[in-house]
Design a protein around this motif. Structure first.
Motif, mmCIF file in Angstrom:
data_model
loop_
_atom_site.group_PDB
_atom_site.id
_atom_site.type_symbol
_atom_site.label_atom_id
_atom_site.label_comp_id
_atom_site.label_asym_id
_atom_site.label_seq_id
_atom_site.Cartn_x
_atom_site.Cartn_y
_atom_site.Cartn_z
ATOM 1 N N ILE A 24 0.827 -1.204 0.000
ATOM 2 C CA ILE A 24 0.000 0.000 0.000
ATOM 3 C C ILE A 24 0.864 1.259 0.000
ATOM 4 C CG2 ILE A 24 -1.630 1.355 1.375
ATOM 5 C CD1 ILE A 24 -2.805 -1.359 2.313
ATOM 6 N N PHE A 25 1.905 1.293 0.826
ATOM 7 C CA PHE A 25 2.701 2.507 0.983
ATOM 8 C C PHE A 25 3.840 2.627 -0.023
ATOM 9 C CE2 PHE A 25 0.941 2.123 5.352
ATOM 10 C CZ PHE A 25 0.159 3.266 5.290
ATOM 11 N N ASN A 26 4.268 1.540 -0.648
ATOM 12 C CA ASN A 26 5.333 1.565 -1.652
ATOM 13 C C ASN A 26 4.903 0.793 -2.894
ATOM 14 O OD1 ASN A 26 7.177 2.941 0.061
ATOM 15 N ND2 ASN A 26 7.569 1.013 1.108
ATOM 16 N N PRO A 27 3.880 1.270 -3.602
ATOM 17 C CA PRO A 27 3.384 0.487 -4.739
ATOM 18 C C PRO A 27 4.372 0.412 -5.901
ATOM 19 C CG PRO A 27 2.265 2.589 -4.646
ATOM 20 C CD PRO A 27 3.090 2.485 -3.407
ATOM 21 N N ARG A 28 5.216 1.435 -6.074
ATOM 22 C CA ARG A 28 6.192 1.393 -7.173
ATOM 23 C C ARG A 28 7.217 0.282 -6.961
ATOM 24 N NH1 ARG A 28 5.771 5.875 -10.428
ATOM 25 N NH2 ARG A 28 4.723 7.659 -9.489
ATOM 26 N N GLU A 29 7.755 0.196 -5.762
ATOM 27 C CA GLU A 29 8.756 -0.820 -5.478
ATOM 28 C C GLU A 29 8.143 -2.215 -5.452
ATOM 29 O OE1 GLU A 29 8.450 1.948 -3.541
ATOM 30 O OE2 GLU A 29 10.187 3.031 -4.306
ATOM 31 N N SER A 30 6.928 -2.323 -4.929
ATOM 32 C CA SER A 30 6.302 -3.640 -4.852
ATOM 33 C C SER A 30 5.864 -4.136 -6.232
ATOM 34 C CB SER A 30 5.113 -3.618 -3.895
ATOM 35 O OG SER A 30 4.084 -2.801 -4.380
ATOM 36 N N ALA A 31 5.629 -3.231 -7.176
ATOM 37 C CA ALA A 31 5.261 -3.649 -8.527
ATOM 38 C C ALA A 31 6.425 -4.359 -9.212
ATOM 39 C CB ALA A 31 4.818 -2.445 -9.354
ATOM 40 N N LEU A 32 7.647 -3.975 -8.856
ATOM 41 C CA LEU A 32 8.826 -4.571 -9.482
ATOM 42 C C LEU A 32 9.506 -5.610 -8.598
ATOM 43 C CD1 LEU A 32 10.357 -1.326 -10.993
ATOM 44 C CD2 LEU A 32 9.150 -3.133 -12.193
ATOM 45 N N PHE A 33 8.937 -5.894 -7.441
ATOM 46 C CA PHE A 33 9.566 -6.829 -6.512
ATOM 47 C C PHE A 33 9.672 -8.212 -7.144
ATOM 48 C CE2 PHE A 33 9.494 -9.786 -2.903
ATOM 49 C CZ PHE A 33 10.615 -9.332 -2.246
ATOM 50 N N GLY A 34 10.882 -8.716 -7.243
ATOM 51 C CA GLY A 34 11.121 -10.025 -7.832
ATOM 52 C C GLY A 34 11.173 -10.039 -9.337
ATOM 53 N N LYS A 35 11.032 -8.878 -9.971
ATOM 54 C CA LYS A 35 11.036 -8.812 -11.435
ATOM 55 C C LYS A 35 12.178 -7.978 -11.984
ATOM 56 C CE LYS A 35 6.055 -9.206 -11.661
ATOM 57 N NZ LYS A 35 4.805 -8.537 -12.010
ATOM 58 N N ARG A 36 12.974 -7.348 -11.154
ATOM 59 C CA ARG A 36 14.049 -6.473 -11.631
ATOM 60 C C ARG A 36 15.084 -7.227 -12.454
ATOM 61 N NH1 ARG A 36 13.905 -1.362 -9.268
ATOM 62 N NH2 ARG A 36 12.593 -1.285 -7.432
ATOM 63 N N TRP A 37 15.283 -8.495 -12.182
ATOM 64 C CA TRP A 37 16.290 -9.271 -12.899
ATOM 65 C C TRP A 37 15.927 -9.446 -14.372
ATOM 66 C CZ3 TRP A 37 14.826 -13.737 -15.313
ATOM 67 C CH2 TRP A 37 13.605 -14.275 -14.952
ATOM 68 N N GLN A 38 14.662 -9.238 -14.728
ATOM 69 C CA GLN A 38 14.221 -9.452 -16.100
ATOM 70 C C GLN A 38 14.587 -8.298 -17.024
ATOM 71 O OE1 GLN A 38 10.017 -9.952 -15.679
ATOM 72 N NE2 GLN A 38 10.177 -12.044 -14.923
ATOM 73 N N PHE A 39 14.993 -7.168 -16.465
ATOM 74 C CA PHE A 39 15.222 -5.973 -17.255
ATOM 75 C C PHE A 39 16.694 -5.596 -17.258
ATOM 76 C CE2 PHE A 39 10.963 -5.814 -15.404
ATOM 77 C CZ PHE A 39 10.210 -5.802 -16.557
ATOM 78 N N LYS A 40 17.123 -4.966 -18.346
ATOM 79 C CA LYS A 40 18.526 -4.635 -18.528
ATOM 80 C C LYS A 40 18.913 -3.354 -17.802
ATOM 81 C CE LYS A 40 21.412 -5.501 -22.285
ATOM 82 N NZ LYS A 40 21.642 -5.471 -23.717
ATOM 83 N N ASN A 41 18.132 -2.298 -17.956
ATOM 84 C CA ASN A 41 18.492 -1.022 -17.343
ATOM 85 C C ASN A 41 17.900 -0.906 -15.938
ATOM 86 O OD1 ASN A 41 15.842 -0.671 -17.958
ATOM 87 N ND2 ASN A 41 16.104 1.163 -19.179
ATOM 88 N N GLU A 42 18.445 0.029 -15.176
ATOM 89 C CA GLU A 42 18.009 0.211 -13.783
ATOM 90 C C GLU A 42 16.890 1.238 -13.644
ATOM 91 O OE1 GLU A 42 18.980 -1.441 -11.080
ATOM 92 O OE2 GLU A 42 20.159 -2.733 -12.394
ATOM 93 N N ASN A 43 16.609 2.004 -14.676
ATOM 94 C CA ASN A 43 15.601 3.070 -14.607
ATOM 95 C C ASN A 43 14.224 2.531 -14.974
ATOM 96 O OD1 ASN A 43 17.675 4.833 -13.992
ATOM 97 N ND2 ASN A 43 18.047 5.310 -16.132
ATOM 98 N N LEU A 44 13.738 1.624 -14.183
ATOM 99 C CA LEU A 44 12.434 1.019 -14.442
ATOM 100 C C LEU A 44 11.344 1.840 -13.772
ATOM 101 C CD1 LEU A 44 13.421 -2.652 -13.721
ATOM 102 C CD2 LEU A 44 13.293 -1.540 -15.925
ATOM 103 N N GLU A 45 10.268 2.037 -14.475
ATOM 104 C CA GLU A 45 9.151 2.812 -13.935
ATOM 105 C C GLU A 45 7.858 2.093 -14.287
ATOM 106 O OE1 GLU A 45 7.808 5.816 -11.621
ATOM 107 O OE2 GLU A 45 9.894 5.461 -12.136
#
Length: 79
Positions: A24-45
């Motif tokens: 609830i309080f960190n929806p941006r970070e929780s949307a990518l939780f466990g999925k960051r490894w799938q992307f090449k760049n760090e600037n995910l939004e």
């Protein structure tokens, strides 16, 4: 014996409540939780719809966990 059941119900509900509050309080970070490894760049939004959906799911999940915990505690205390 009732105290032990109530203790275990609360003990099991606390991690779920914590996860839902984080969502609830960190929806941006929780949307990518466990999925960051799938992307090449760090600037995910994540999209705004994804953020709204994560917050909504967090609110619904928190409500469900609290309601189930309260119902379970009430049933244990009544028996």
């Amino acid at each position: 014996m009732k105290f032990i059941y109530v203790f275990y119900i609360i003990l099991l509900a606390i991690p779920f409540i914590g996860i839902m509050l984080y969502t609830i309080f960190n929806p941006r970070e929780s949307a990518l939780f466990g999925k960051r490894w799938q992307f090449k760049n760090e600037n995910l939004e994540p999209s705004e719809d994804s953020i709204k959906f994560n917050r909504f799911v967090g609110i619904i999940g928190l409500t469900v966990v609290i309601v189930f915990a309260v119902i379970a505690v009430i049933k244990v205390l009544q028996s």
